[in-house]
Design a protein around this motif. Sequence first.
Motif, PDB file in Angstrom:
ATOM      1  N   ALA A 406       0.833  -1.208   0.000  1.00 12.05           N
ATOM      2  CA  ALA A 406       0.000   0.000   0.000  1.00 12.05           C
ATOM      3  C   ALA A 406       0.867   1.256   0.000  1.00 12.05           C
ATOM      4  O   ALA A 406       0.624   2.202  -0.768  1.00 12.05           O
ATOM      5  CB  ALA A 406      -0.924  -0.014   1.219  1.00 12.05           C
ATOM      6  N   GLY A 407       1.902   1.266   0.859  1.00  9.00           N
ATOM      7  CA  GLY A 407       2.771   2.438   0.943  1.00  9.00           C
ATOM      8  C   GLY A 407       3.582   2.640  -0.326  1.00  9.00           C
ATOM      9  O   GLY A 407       3.747   3.779  -0.799  1.00  9.00           O
ATOM     10  N   TRP A 408       4.100   1.551  -0.910  1.00 10.00           N
ATOM     11  CA  TRP A 408       4.896   1.648  -2.133  1.00 10.00           C
ATOM     12  C   TRP A 408       4.059   2.197  -3.299  1.00 10.00           C
ATOM     13  O   TRP A 408       4.497   3.086  -4.025  1.00 10.00           O
ATOM     14  CB  TRP A 408       5.457   0.272  -2.471  1.00 10.00           C
ATOM     15  CG  TRP A 408       6.143   0.159  -3.808  1.00 10.00           C
ATOM     16  CD1 TRP A 408       5.704  -0.532  -4.891  1.00 10.00           C
ATOM     17  CD2 TRP A 408       7.387   0.748  -4.190  1.00 10.00           C
ATOM     18  NE1 TRP A 408       6.592  -0.422  -5.929  1.00 10.00           N
ATOM     19  CE2 TRP A 408       7.639   0.354  -5.530  1.00 10.00           C
ATOM     20  CE3 TRP A 408       8.312   1.559  -3.536  1.00 10.00           C
ATOM     21  CZ2 TRP A 408       8.775   0.759  -6.220  1.00 10.00           C
ATOM     22  CZ3 TRP A 408       9.459   1.950  -4.230  1.00 10.00           C
ATOM     23  CH2 TRP A 408       9.679   1.559  -5.551  1.00 10.00           C
ATOM     24  N   SER A 409       2.854   1.679  -3.440  1.00 14.04           N
ATOM     25  CA  SER A 409       1.986   2.151  -4.518  1.00 14.04           C
ATOM     26  C   SER A 409       1.638   3.622  -4.348  1.00 14.04           C
ATOM     27  O   SER A 409       1.639   4.389  -5.311  1.00 14.04           O
ATOM     28  CB  SER A 409       0.700   1.309  -4.568  1.00 14.04           C
ATOM     29  OG  SER A 409       0.986  -0.021  -4.909  1.00 14.04           O
ATOM     30  N   ARG A 410       1.347   4.028  -3.096  1.00  9.10           N
ATOM     31  CA  ARG A 410       1.009   5.433  -2.858  1.00  9.10           C
ATOM     32  C   ARG A 410       2.210   6.337  -3.117  1.00  9.10           C
ATOM     33  O   ARG A 410       2.062   7.440  -3.659  1.00  9.10           O
ATOM     34  CB  ARG A 410       0.516   5.609  -1.411  1.00  9.10           C
ATOM     35  CG  ARG A 410       0.057   7.019  -1.064  1.00  9.10           C
ATOM     36  CD  ARG A 410      -1.231   7.411  -1.772  1.00  9.10           C
ATOM     37  NE  ARG A 410      -2.325   6.535  -1.405  1.00  9.10           N
ATOM     38  CZ  ARG A 410      -3.096   6.693  -0.319  1.00  9.10           C
ATOM     39  NH1 ARG A 410      -2.878   7.728   0.503  1.00  9.10           N
ATOM     40  NH2 ARG A 410      -4.085   5.868  -0.062  1.00  9.10           N
ATOM     41  N   MET A 411       3.396   5.874  -2.761  1.00  6.27           N
ATOM     42  CA  MET A 411       4.606   6.679  -2.977  1.00  6.27           C
ATOM     43  C   MET A 411       4.846   6.901  -4.473  1.00  6.27           C
ATOM     44  O   MET A 411       5.167   8.015  -4.905  1.00  6.27           O
ATOM     45  CB  MET A 411       5.815   5.980  -2.336  1.00  6.27           C
ATOM     46  CG  MET A 411       7.112   6.757  -2.424  1.00  6.27           C
ATOM     47  SD  MET A 411       8.485   5.888  -1.597  1.00  6.27           S
ATOM     48  CE  MET A 411       8.101   6.190   0.132  1.00  6.27           C
ATOM     49  N   PHE A 527       3.069   7.596   2.321  1.00  6.83           N
ATOM     50  CA  PHE A 527       3.279   6.169   2.608  1.00  6.83           C
ATOM     51  C   PHE A 527       2.503   5.776   3.864  1.00  6.83           C
ATOM     52  O   PHE A 527       1.768   4.781   3.870  1.00  6.83           O
ATOM     53  CB  PHE A 527       4.778   5.912   2.788  1.00  6.83           C
ATOM     54  CG  PHE A 527       5.155   4.461   2.908  1.00  6.83           C
ATOM     55  CD1 PHE A 527       5.737   3.793   1.841  1.00  6.83           C
ATOM     56  CD2 PHE A 527       4.943   3.749   4.090  1.00  6.83           C
ATOM     57  CE1 PHE A 527       6.091   2.450   1.940  1.00  6.83           C
ATOM     58  CE2 PHE A 527       5.293   2.418   4.201  1.00  6.83           C
ATOM     59  CZ  PHE A 527       5.874   1.761   3.120  1.00  6.83           C
ATOM     60  N   LYS A 528       2.649   6.557   4.908  1.00 11.26           N
ATOM     61  CA  LYS A 528       2.004   6.234   6.186  1.00 11.26           C
ATOM     62  C   LYS A 528       0.486   6.325   6.092  1.00 11.26           C
ATOM     63  O   LYS A 528      -0.232   5.521   6.700  1.00 11.26           O
ATOM     64  CB  LYS A 528       2.525   7.161   7.284  1.00 11.26           C
ATOM     65  CG  LYS A 528       3.983   6.906   7.660  1.00 11.26           C
ATOM     66  CD  LYS A 528       4.437   7.851   8.755  1.00 11.26           C
ATOM     67  CE  LYS A 528       5.861   7.527   9.201  1.00 11.26           C
ATOM     68  NZ  LYS A 528       6.328   8.446  10.286  1.00 11.26           N
TER      69      LYS A 528
END
Length: 561
Positions: A406-411, A527-528
Amino acid sequence: MSQEPEVTYGTVKLPGNYFSKDKRNYNDFRMAWAREGMQNSLDAGATRIDFTLASEPDSDFLTLVCQDNGSGMDKDTLLNVFLELGGSKKPEGGIGGFGHAKIVLAFAHKEWRLSTHDMEVTGVGGEYSLKSLDSWHQGVRLEVKMGLEDNSVWSMRKAIEQIVTNSNLPKGVVVTLNDEELKCPRSKPRYNLNTVLGDLNFDDKPHGYDSSNLWVRMNGLAMFKCSLWTSGTTAFEGFLDLTGNSVDVLTQNRDGLCSDQNEILNKLMQELVNDREKLKLGGDIDLTLNRREVKFEHLSAEDRAELYGLAEAEKITPTEMMDKLNSLINEMVDPSAMNPFRHLAEKVKSIQSELDDRIGKIPANWYPENFKVKFSDSDTSPENAHKHGGLIASSMSLKRTAKMAAGWSRMINELLDTPEYRDVLGVEKDTQGRFFYRDRLIQTGFVFGSVEGLNVVEKDQNRISILLNAQKANSEKWIYGDLIDIAHHELTHIRVKDHSESFTQVMSQLQRVSRRHIPEKTLIKAFKEAVAELELPEKPEPAPEPKRVAPKDAYTHEFNF
């Protein structure tokens, strides 16, 4: 009455050492001699080639013989091809064709003698005598006396062994050196890559080697070796089997490729050194979560033929037929439906089931839409796929792995959502918030194996996947700054595929834009937030390992989940 001008006629004379100088035109004339001798024999249909190498004590030369059981030469061929510079009768598809090799084979040496059928020709340089023989000789026997001023028995033996053992000769061809058979390896290297120059196969060398070697072959015969000294990385060794005609691809002395092809070869060598892990990808574990489908390569030739027939009957493309099978599969296999596609649909469903079993039960609802999962291994055996499929499924069933996704995709989305960042890459954003590069959808995912990150263009050329090795990130205690570095790196590959000077320039531009418009704190916050928004079931997890202590700045905050 004016006097007619005097006309003098003559012939261009060649000095005695004219041919001997030709040896300088080769990177290694010894290897060229072995290669050209092999080539002539193979083009003549020989199934046995015997080399004999000897040197008399206190002599200033060595004697080298190449004898085969091929078709040999008739008198016309001997006089007007072998004994004529530039002459060649190589058939279409033959390895040679330049008519130049006879110089290094014979004319450049102290003495030479060639026997074929009922003829024998003996020469020194370009001068020769031809006589008839009472006996008949099958094939060709070439005997050469080479000077020892630039040669030795050891170096000549090594040259013959290298050419033969790095060739992929036709089955049934036997090659000997002093009555000992020289064998070609029949097993292919582990990794395979299709290139514009031809089929490339390679293996990693053990740690400690600082020279990478690639043998270039034409029709299976080793032509020359490319070597590249490396530092700070493991070396490789492999073979490039050229496609096309030797006259169009190779230089006249066959020690290299023509200019355009040579530029491609040099770039390929650099890619093998810098990006070998990416080129090794070819494993069977290659899927997109939340978009399950069976691919053409999973079907047998018989099933593909049936698919094409059904597509033609329906007046749609095979791809559209495959999409139809994937989307309506449960309806088609219903016995009461009597669907004409039922047989193939059952096959597709069976393959789907096998693929699901192979990769295990990954909780796909934990992961973003179109989330790519790939394993970097060329061993596609069922045993290997099941083994690593289980490991991947176990890793991706952990909450921390889902949070990383989830964090990688959002970044990645945060970076691409910045207009200045997109401008550097040439990426466009549509009305649905998706990102495209030249009509290719950009998606995120994980890669498992030895690479830290990866940029992969799908086989259908419709998608680009920006992948992170979550397993490494967790096991090696990466910090947010590590993820940001990998994000910049793999996004740069959207525009520049290799690690050239252009790559460095584009990546520097992206990093500069990021510092000005998307500070590290913004990326870490995104990310968070993505992790916080992720809804996961309550499930006891193993106690986390001790955290690595890092400096307290925005770029080096560790993951906290």
